[in-house]
Scaffold this motif. Sequence first.
Motif, PDB file in Angstrom:
ATOM      1  N   THR A  59       0.904  -0.929   0.272  1.00  0.00           N
ATOM      2  CA  THR A  59      -0.119  -0.292  -0.046  1.00  0.00           C
ATOM      3  C   THR A  59       0.862   1.216  -0.286  1.00  0.00           C
ATOM      4  O   THR A  59       0.120   1.846  -0.687  1.00  0.00           O
ATOM      5  N   HIS A  60       2.187   1.734   0.756  1.00  0.00           N
ATOM      6  CA  HIS A  60       3.123   2.585   0.682  1.00  0.00           C
ATOM      7  C   HIS A  60       4.535   2.204   0.404  1.00  0.00           C
ATOM      8  O   HIS A  60       4.870   1.045   0.842  1.00  0.00           O
ATOM      9  N   ASP A  78       0.517   6.185  -2.671  1.00  0.00           N
ATOM     10  CA  ASP A  78      -0.097   5.526  -1.183  1.00  0.00           C
ATOM     11  C   ASP A  78      -1.341   4.352  -2.530  1.00  0.00           C
ATOM     12  O   ASP A  78      -1.762   5.563  -3.361  1.00  0.00           O
ATOM     13  N   GLN A  80      -4.904   2.045  -3.334  1.00  0.00           N
ATOM     14  CA  GLN A  80      -5.789   1.623  -2.166  1.00  0.00           C
ATOM     15  C   GLN A  80      -6.616   0.424  -3.406  1.00  0.00           C
ATOM     16  O   GLN A  80      -6.591   1.294  -4.862  1.00  0.00           O
ATOM     17  N   PRO A  81      -7.204  -0.288  -3.397  1.00  0.00           N
ATOM     18  CA  PRO A  81      -8.006  -0.526  -4.412  1.00  0.00           C
ATOM     19  C   PRO A  81      -9.334   0.193  -5.154  1.00  0.00           C
ATOM     20  O   PRO A  81      -9.949   1.278  -3.965  1.00  0.00           O
ATOM     21  N   THR A  91      -6.958   0.012  -9.641  1.00  0.00           N
ATOM     22  CA  THR A  91      -5.888   0.574  -7.948  1.00  0.00           C
ATOM     23  C   THR A  91      -5.961   1.959  -8.035  1.00  0.00           C
ATOM     24  O   THR A  91      -5.512   2.111  -9.147  1.00  0.00           O
ATOM     25  N   TRP A  92      -6.023   2.740  -7.022  1.00  0.00           N
ATOM     26  CA  TRP A  92      -6.328   4.357  -6.812  1.00  0.00           C
ATOM     27  C   TRP A  92      -4.501   4.640  -6.327  1.00  0.00           C
ATOM     28  O   TRP A  92      -4.363   3.649  -5.693  1.00  0.00           O
TER      29      TRP A  92
END
Length: 138
Positions: A59-60, A78, A80-81, A91-92
């Motif tokens: 995630t990061h 970052d 995230q789904p 994914t964003w």
Amino acid sequence: MFPLLCPEREREWLPGWDARWIHSSSGFAERGAVFATRGGESDDAAEVIWVVAAHEPPTHVQFVRWHPGEMVVDLQLDLQPAGTGPPAGSTWLDIRYTYTALSPAGGARIAAMTEAQWREQMNFWETNLNRWLASHPA
């Protein structure tokens, strides 16, 4: 997508990317890894030194880059789904840059940055990453 946010793996999807490893235990992105790139468009531009300040799969990731005599740039990414809608598995990616001038020259370089340049850079990055992802389905 997270593994592609690595100085070694970016060679696969980002045209013109060329990083020189200084330190990495694995040869890939990891906390504490250090690498260098050229600082600008010209061949005589100073090297930019990058440190992988955080690496928290999936995630990061955080890169801090030092432009000698000019600026320090903190780059936070970052992931995230994207949710339940199409395309599946999307994914964003949230990208944040923080620029700190180290000199009047660095301040001038930061002040000269435009939103149009920013959008062009992000579009280039997004287009190439999405092209790679489309041609390499999971």
